[in-house]
Scaffold this motif. Sequence first.
Motif, short mmCIF file in Angstrom:
data_model
loop_
_atom_site.label_atom_id
_atom_site.label_comp_id
_atom_site.label_asym_id
_atom_site.label_seq_id
_atom_site.Cartn_x
_atom_site.Cartn_y
_atom_site.Cartn_z
N PHE A 29 1.03 -1.43 -0.15
CA PHE A 29 0.19 0.10 0.39
C PHE A 29 0.66 0.72 -0.22
O PHE A 29 0.78 2.25 -0.56
CB PHE A 29 -1.00 0.31 1.04
N ILE A 30 2.04 1.35 0.58
CA ILE A 30 2.76 2.73 0.75
C ILE A 30 3.75 2.58 -0.32
O ILE A 30 3.90 3.82 -0.77
CB ILE A 30 4.12 2.52 2.26
N ASP A 32 2.05 2.25 -3.52
CA ASP A 32 1.47 2.53 -4.46
C ASP A 32 0.80 4.19 -3.89
O ASP A 32 0.47 4.71 -5.19
CB ASP A 32 0.29 1.57 -4.36
N CYS A 33 1.29 4.37 -2.83
CA CYS A 33 1.26 5.89 -2.36
C CYS A 33 1.60 6.68 -3.63
O CYS A 33 2.84 6.83 -4.26
CB CYS A 33 1.50 6.40 -1.04
N THR A 34 1.46 7.92 -3.56
CA THR A 34 2.44 8.59 -4.51
C THR A 34 2.71 9.49 -3.51
O THR A 34 3.07 9.24 -1.79
CB THR A 34 0.84 10.16 -4.70
N GLU A 36 3.08 12.60 -2.21
CA GLU A 36 2.61 13.40 -1.32
C GLU A 36 1.81 12.97 -0.29
O GLU A 36 1.73 13.12 1.09
CB GLU A 36 1.69 14.74 -1.55
N GLU A 37 1.65 11.38 -0.39
CA GLU A 37 0.60 10.72 -0.02
C GLU A 37 1.66 10.40 1.62
O GLU A 37 1.53 10.26 2.51
CB GLU A 37 -0.44 9.82 -0.12
N TYR A 38 2.73 9.64 0.88
CA TYR A 38 3.98 9.02 2.14
C TYR A 38 4.06 10.54 2.82
O TYR A 38 4.10 10.08 4.40
CB TYR A 38 4.56 8.40 0.99
N LYS A 40 3.05 12.93 4.35
CA LYS A 40 1.84 13.13 4.94
C LYS A 40 1.46 12.76 6.06
O LYS A 40 0.76 12.53 7.42
CB LYS A 40 0.58 13.44 3.90
N ASP A 41 1.65 10.75 5.66
CA ASP A 41 1.24 10.06 6.95
C ASP A 41 2.30 8.76 6.98
O ASP A 41 2.23 7.85 7.46
CB ASP A 41 0.26 9.08 5.99
N LYS A 42 3.51 9.65 6.61
CA LYS A 42 4.87 8.68 6.74
C LYS A 42 5.53 8.14 8.55
O LYS A 42 5.02 7.07 8.52
CB LYS A 42 5.54 9.62 6.66
N PHE A 45 2.30 5.62 9.55
CA PHE A 45 2.56 3.92 8.12
C PHE A 45 4.02 3.16 9.41
O PHE A 45 3.61 2.54 9.64
CB PHE A 45 3.43 4.42 7.22
#
Length: 63
Positions: A29-30, A32-34, A36-38, A40-42, A45
Amino acid sequence: MPIIDEHGVPRHTLTRTQLESLYKALENFIGDCTIEEYDKDKEAFDTVKTAIHQRIRSIYGKE
């Protein structure tokens, strides 16, 4: 063997294989993230990955 909590609910019921599959699915899933998404949510995760890894080690030991 699951742990029964104070409410009578079984905990720690996932097998090592299930926990490893969960970790791998999160890694996928990680991946597959952009970016920016990664970014933001690192922290989230990393926290979940650490929790899964700690569960594997606490129940099944170091291998």
